[in-house]
Enzyme design. Sequence first.
Site, PDB file in Angstrom:
ATOM      1  N   GLU A 130     -50.234  46.980  26.679  1.00  0.00           N
ATOM      2  CA  GLU A 130     -51.563  47.400  26.316  1.00  0.00           C
ATOM      3  C   GLU A 130     -51.664  49.015  26.731  1.00  0.00           C
ATOM      4  OE1 GLU A 130     -54.616  44.674  27.163  1.00  0.00           O
ATOM      5  OE2 GLU A 130     -53.981  43.575  25.442  1.00  0.00           O
TER       6      GLU A 130
ATOM      7  N   GLY B 147     -42.355  35.078  17.408  1.00  0.00           N
ATOM      8  CA  GLY B 147     -41.940  34.554  16.212  1.00  0.00           C
ATOM      9  C   GLY B 147     -41.584  33.333  16.263  1.00  0.00           C
TER      10      GLY B 147
ATOM     11  N   TYR C  64     -53.741  37.421  14.089  1.00  0.00           N
ATOM     12  CA  TYR C  64     -54.880  36.708  14.087  1.00  0.00           C
ATOM     13  C   TYR C  64     -55.502  36.390  12.768  1.00  0.00           C
ATOM     14  CZ  TYR C  64     -54.667  38.065  19.018  1.00  0.00           C
ATOM     15  OH  TYR C  64     -54.436  37.800  20.581  1.00  0.00           O
TER      16      TYR C  64
END
Length: 157
Positions: free
Chosen positions: A25, A92, A130
Amino acid sequence: MTIREARPADVPVILQLIHDLALYEREPDAVKNTVESLEDALFGDRPTIFAHVAETGGRVQGFALWFLNYSTWEGVNGIYLEDLYVRPEARGAGHGKALLGHLARIAAERGYARVEWSVLDWNEPSIRFYEQLGARPQSGWSTFRLTGSALAEAAAL
């Protein structure tokens, strides 16, 4: 793959994954948390957070760290997902989906109104992930935060 509640022995690896998340991040120096602080928050006399881990072959591949929030309108709790992180080499394989599914089951079983979280605007891979799960961004809301000197000034009011 196994999804399970975190144990005290998982705290060092969870903290390492928190550092990895901060690096992802773009905030590599922002983590001030320690093993002792995280262990106390998870397993101390008054736990304030919860964590689940995704494990494959005895190795923690990812984690979800969360706490309860409350909807005054619904009159019930919800889950606020503070962090969800899966090691890059394990992405994944379904770890993130399994962790979110587990939290959704907890919410449903306990009658909670929702599972919610924040995601950085630039994090397109996570946003797509999401949205594929059916999550939708909340429009019309902005996140505010008091920290540092602003927090100290507000506390003095």
